[in-house]
Design an enzyme around this catalytic site. Structure first.
Site, PDB file in Angstrom:
ATOM      1  N   GLU A 127      -3.110   1.210  10.681  1.00 17.39           N
ATOM      2  CA  GLU A 127      -3.434   0.439   9.470  1.00 17.39           C
ATOM      3  C   GLU A 127      -2.627  -0.840   9.335  1.00 17.39           C
ATOM      4  O   GLU A 127      -2.476  -1.375   8.233  1.00 17.39           O
ATOM      5  CB  GLU A 127      -3.283   1.316   8.213  1.00 17.39           C
ATOM      6  CG  GLU A 127      -4.325   2.437   8.171  1.00 17.39           C
ATOM      7  CD  GLU A 127      -4.163   3.421   7.017  1.00 17.39           C
ATOM      8  OE1 GLU A 127      -3.243   3.240   6.201  1.00 17.39           O
ATOM      9  OE2 GLU A 127      -4.978   4.365   6.953  1.00 17.39           O
ATOM     10  N   GLU A 153      -9.709   8.068  10.748  1.00 12.68           N
ATOM     11  CA  GLU A 153      -8.939   8.765   9.708  1.00 12.68           C
ATOM     12  C   GLU A 153      -9.792   8.800   8.463  1.00 12.68           C
ATOM     13  O   GLU A 153     -10.299   7.759   8.011  1.00 12.68           O
ATOM     14  CB  GLU A 153      -7.594   8.075   9.434  1.00 12.68           C
ATOM     15  CG  GLU A 153      -6.730   8.912   8.492  1.00 12.68           C
ATOM     16  CD  GLU A 153      -5.409   8.267   8.100  1.00 12.68           C
ATOM     17  OE1 GLU A 153      -4.696   7.739   8.979  1.00 12.68           O
ATOM     18  OE2 GLU A 153      -5.098   8.302   6.892  1.00 12.68           O
TER      19      GLU A 153
END
Ligand SMILES: *[C@@H]1O[C@H](CO)[C@@H](O)[C@H](O)[C@H]1NC(C)=O
Ligand SMILES: *[C@@H]1O[C@H](CO)[C@@H](O)[C@H](O)[C@H]1NC(C)=O
Ligand SMILES: *[C@@H]1O[C@H](CO)[C@@H](O)[C@H](O)[C@H]1NC(C)=O
Ligand SMILES: *[C@@H]1O[C@H](CO)[C@@H](O)[C@H](O)[C@H]1NC(C)=O
Ligand SMILES: *[C@@H]1O[C@H](CO)[C@@H](O)[C@H](O)[C@H]1NC(C)=O
Ligand SMILES: *[C@@H]1O[C@H](CO)[C@@H](O)[C@H](O)[C@H]1NC(C)=O
Ligand SMILES: *[C@@H]1O[C@H](CO)[C@@H](O)[C@H](O)[C@H]1NC(C)=O
Ligand SMILES: *[C@@H]1O[C@H](CO)[C@@H](O)[C@H](O)[C@H]1NC(C)=O
Ligand SMILES: *[C@@H]1O[C@H](CO)[C@@H](O)[C@H](O)[C@H]1NC(C)=O
Ligand SMILES: *[C@@H]1O[C@H](CO)[C@@H](O)[C@H](O)[C@H]1NC(C)=O
Length: 666
Positions: free
Chosen positions: A182, A257
């Site tokens: 991320e 995810e």
């Protein structure tokens, strides 16, 4: 986009419950026009971070039972993919995970629990795919610039060491490798990483980029060398949809995810909906749950956001939750390498709400159908636009390969809401298929698997031991652990605490702070290494521990530490700081800014001392070797009223701890 087969027709059903009529539609399941993309499997993520921290401390047989519910084929979740964090000595959501290189000249492959977990998963399912990804990095990676891209050769060298250690020390080969969870990526980093993998015997490790939002799609479209380096585009919490650019890349797409939702029946509904609809809406061929198992203190952020819960190693209690059986609806009847049916001829939306997804390996056939309603399938993120689901009869028309099958085995779930009881993974009577056709009456909030496979099992162990709170009297001399592991129940929130040899026969093994610098962080790390233990609801506690500090540094003992995870740096409580120079102070915050007392204490660098901290009623007291150092009466009521016990160090230098004892707690 979807080809609808046949004409919409309406059937009248007998009055069942409140549903007196339901319209029916017909759905084509046909491979004769070709099949869709490869199914890559359903996975769980251990890490990002420290989400399996308490699991490793479970007693057997409970620990082994939990692992069976997660990984054993044909028993529980039967996961196809295990994704793990490459520990970076940095806070990565529920705590820190240790790096294999705390400093440039350090190298060790016995730390943490991810190696152990990967080996346990492989033991149960040798074909499980492994996927590794860094969150934070030790500070030295990137030469202390707080970026892993300052010196990409150095960073790639660090990642390659981890892959080599996995292979040579543990016999583990990664199938997939990510970039930086991320966070940013650079095209140069990805390209050089690919080249290095190829030239070092890791040609089979596929790169997933970039475990974040959709930006990478545009770079893939405009940079052919980058496109060639990246095998899979992995997105987080895509809400089942991808962008136009993403589709244009023609790449394999994953929700690498997803989920992150409390594992109650709404969580189960979320998981059922996204497992189907990530393919139906987004052409994504794998979905990975953050997290694998909620095995961290429930008072940490995102408590219980795993496929099941195991947060009480001291009692052995654990809970197999709905998402385990929702996973089984797909995983027990498919394998990575199967093909999805094309959308419109085997996968799509149901006309009155819900979705269906068909898969095959050319010999076997499985279809998963879900009718989860909006209120009962909301995930933590992103927000779910409203839609309705109504009772309906669906007719499925099998053409092509499976046209002549006579029956399909059936597994069924209906999570209960508003006090209704739940049914999970019930083996129902087979459905007859007549001339390639079968009908199914579907009500809201149901999950069906229909399959040619004769497998499918709702695995069950005897009920685990009763739940028990963390003991209020507890001791640990740290002598019973393997070196480099972590002491049971301590969960590091900044820095890393490992079992090491003290070099002093009276102390034997000790717990030592071993991170050497502030990390290239993933979220907001505290500047003071700290590890928490106990019960977040505790108000009045007395505990002691032996400390051995450097003359230039010190140790911290704390109580009522009110926050962990990415909030740990901002936590409040009562912090007793002891310097190796013989000075102490007491602060009410983790960053050490609000000093309420200070003075001298009988602490000497490189010498063991027993330190005790007690908070009872409105009074806090600290002592060293039995000599009172401070007594703070009438502690203000603005302080946290409860929280964890913690130990720590004032900076990223070594300190040793031994003979931890909780004397009382309530
Ligand atoms: C980072 O440090 C290493 C080791 O000291 C050195 O070889 C390298 O040139 C440095 N990289 C950059 C970009 O400064
Ligand atoms: C779906 O993804 C596969 C690759 O995984 C690709 O071949 C196919 O064209 C995609 N379909 C659509 C409709 O985007
Ligand atoms: C598929 O079916 C064949 C033949 O019925 C069987 O041998 C094989 O094991 C099945 N595959 C899976 C993944 O179960
Ligand atoms: C969904 O939840 C909202 C908020 O609790 C409620 O107002 C609404 O009636 C619910 N809808 C259904 C269909 O149950
Ligand atoms: C509980 O079950 C009844 C009967 O099936 C159903 O009518 C009702 O809507 C269910 N309640 C909730 C909150 O789903
Ligand atoms: C399915 O329902 C349709 C419409 O009622 C009916 O014509 C057909 O015979 C049914 N098929 C089976 C296999 O029951
Ligand atoms: C903390 O104590 C409370 C009250 O006894 C209990 O309900 C809870 O389960 C305990 N939690 C832990 C992590 O021990
Ligand atoms: C070893 O530890 C004991 C107990 O704390 C202490 O008395 C002794 O001085 C230590 N020995 C050394 C060499 O530091
Ligand atoms: C409190 O004590 C610790 C340990 O000696 C020291 O590192 C820290 O700087 C002190 N804080 C203040 C504000 O003096
Ligand atoms: C305590 O803090 C005060 C104010 O910052 C400082 O002047 C004093 O030197 C400190 N005392 C000790 C023993 O560090």
């Amino acid at each position: 986009m979807e080809k609808k087969f046949g004409i919409l027709f309406t059937v009248s059903l007998w009055c069942l419950a409140a549903v007196c009529s339901a319209s029916g539609s017909s759905y084509l399941v046909d491979d004769s026009g070709g099949l869709g993309p490869r199914f890559d499997g359903i996975g769980g993520l251990s890490g990002g971070g420290a989400t399996s921290r308490l699991l490793v401390s479970y007693p057997d047989p409970e620990r082994s039972q939990i692992l069976d519910y997660l990984f054993s084929p044909n028993f529980g979740a039967a996961l196809h993919i295990l994704k793990v964090e490459i520990g970076g000595d940095a806070q990565s959501t529920e705590g820190t995970e240790p790096s294999h290189m705390h400093s440039p000249d350090d190298e060790n492959y016995q730390r943490g629990y991810e190696w152990w977990l990967m080996k346990e998963a492989k033991k149960r399912n040798p074909n499980i795919k492994l996927y590794a990804l860094p969150w934070g990095w030790p500070g030295w990676v990137g030469n202390y610039t707080n970026s892993p891209y300052t010196d990409i050769k150095q960073t790639i060298g660090y990642v390659m060491k981890w892959l080599q250690g996995a292979r040579t020390v543990h016999g583990l080969t990664m199938d997939y490798l990510g970039i930086w969870n991320e966070k940013s990526y650079t095209k140069d980093y990805i390209k050089l990483l690919r080249k290095t993998l190829d030239s070092s015997g890791f040609q089979n490790v596929q790169l997933v980029a970039s475990d974040g939002k959709f930006e990478i799609s545009y770079d893939i479209l405009t940079d052919p060398e980058l496109a060639a380096a990246v095998s899979i585009l992995g997105f987080h919490y895509p809400g089942t949809y991808v962008t136009k650019y993403t589709t244009e890349t023609r790449k394999t797409l994953w929700s690498s995810e997803d989920y992150s939702t409390k594992n109650d029946n709404v969580g189960a509904g979320c998981w059922a909906r996204i497992l189907n609809q990530n393919y139906v809406n987004g052409n994504m061929t794998s979905t990975i749950s953050w997290n694998l198992i909620a095995s961290y203190y429930g008072s940490m952020p995102f408590g219980r956001c795993g496929l099941m819960t195991a947060e009480e190693p001291w009692s052995g209690n654990y809970a197999v939750e709905g998402p385990i059986w929702v996973t089984a609806h797909t995983t027990q009847f498919t394998l990575p390498g199967w093909k999805y049916y094309l959308r419109g001829s085997g996968a799509g939306h149901l006309d009155l709400g819900g979705s269906y997804v068909s898969l095959t390996d050319g010999k076997n056939f499985t279809i998963v159908i879900e009718t989860m309603t909006h209120n009962h399938s909301q995930c933590i993120r992103p927000s779910l636009p409203p839609y309705t689901v109504r009772a309906q009869t669906a007719t499925f028309d099998l053409k092509g390969m499976f046209n002549s099958i006579k029956s399909l085995n059936v597994f069924y779930s209906k999570p209960g809401y508003g006090g209704n009881s739940s049914v999970y993974f019930m083996n129902k009577s087979p459905v007859q298929v007549v001339n390639g056709q079968f009908n199914l009456t579907l009500y809201p909030d149901e999950i069906y698997t229909l399959t040619t496979q004769a497998v499918g099992m709702k695995g069950k162990y005897p009920d685990p031991p009763q739940t028990k709170p963390f003991p209020t009297k507890y001791t640990d001399n740290f002598d019973e652990y393997p070196i480099y592991s972590e002491a049971s129940y301590f969960t590091d929130q900044a820095g890393c605490f490992e079992i090491r040899n003290s070099g002093n026969i009276s102390h034997n093994l000790v717990m030592q702070q071993v991170a050497t610098s502030f990390p290239v962080n993933w979220c907001n790390d505290a500047h003071h290494p700290i590890s928490v233990i106990g019960n977040h609801t505790w108000r009045d506690v007395s505990f002691s521990i032996d400390v051995h500090v450097l003359p230039s540094s010190g140790a911290i003992l704390a109580l009522r530490v009110d926050a962990g995870g990415c909030g740990a740096a901002g936590s409040e409580g009562i912090y007793f700081w002891l310097g190796g120079s013989g000075k102490y102070n007491v602060t009410t915050d983790m960053e050490g800014k609000s000093v309420v007392m200070n003075g001298t204490a009988p602490i000497i660098g490189n010498t063991w001392a027993t330190v005790q901290l007690t908070v009872v009623g409105g009074e806090a007291k600290g002592s060293v070797n039995g000599v009172e150092v401070f007594d703070w009466v009438n502690i203000p009521t603005v302080l946290p009223h409860h929280g964890w016990i913690a130990i720590g160090t004032p900076d990223y230098s070594a300190a040793q701890f031994d003979n931890f004892a909780i004397h009382s707690a309530s």
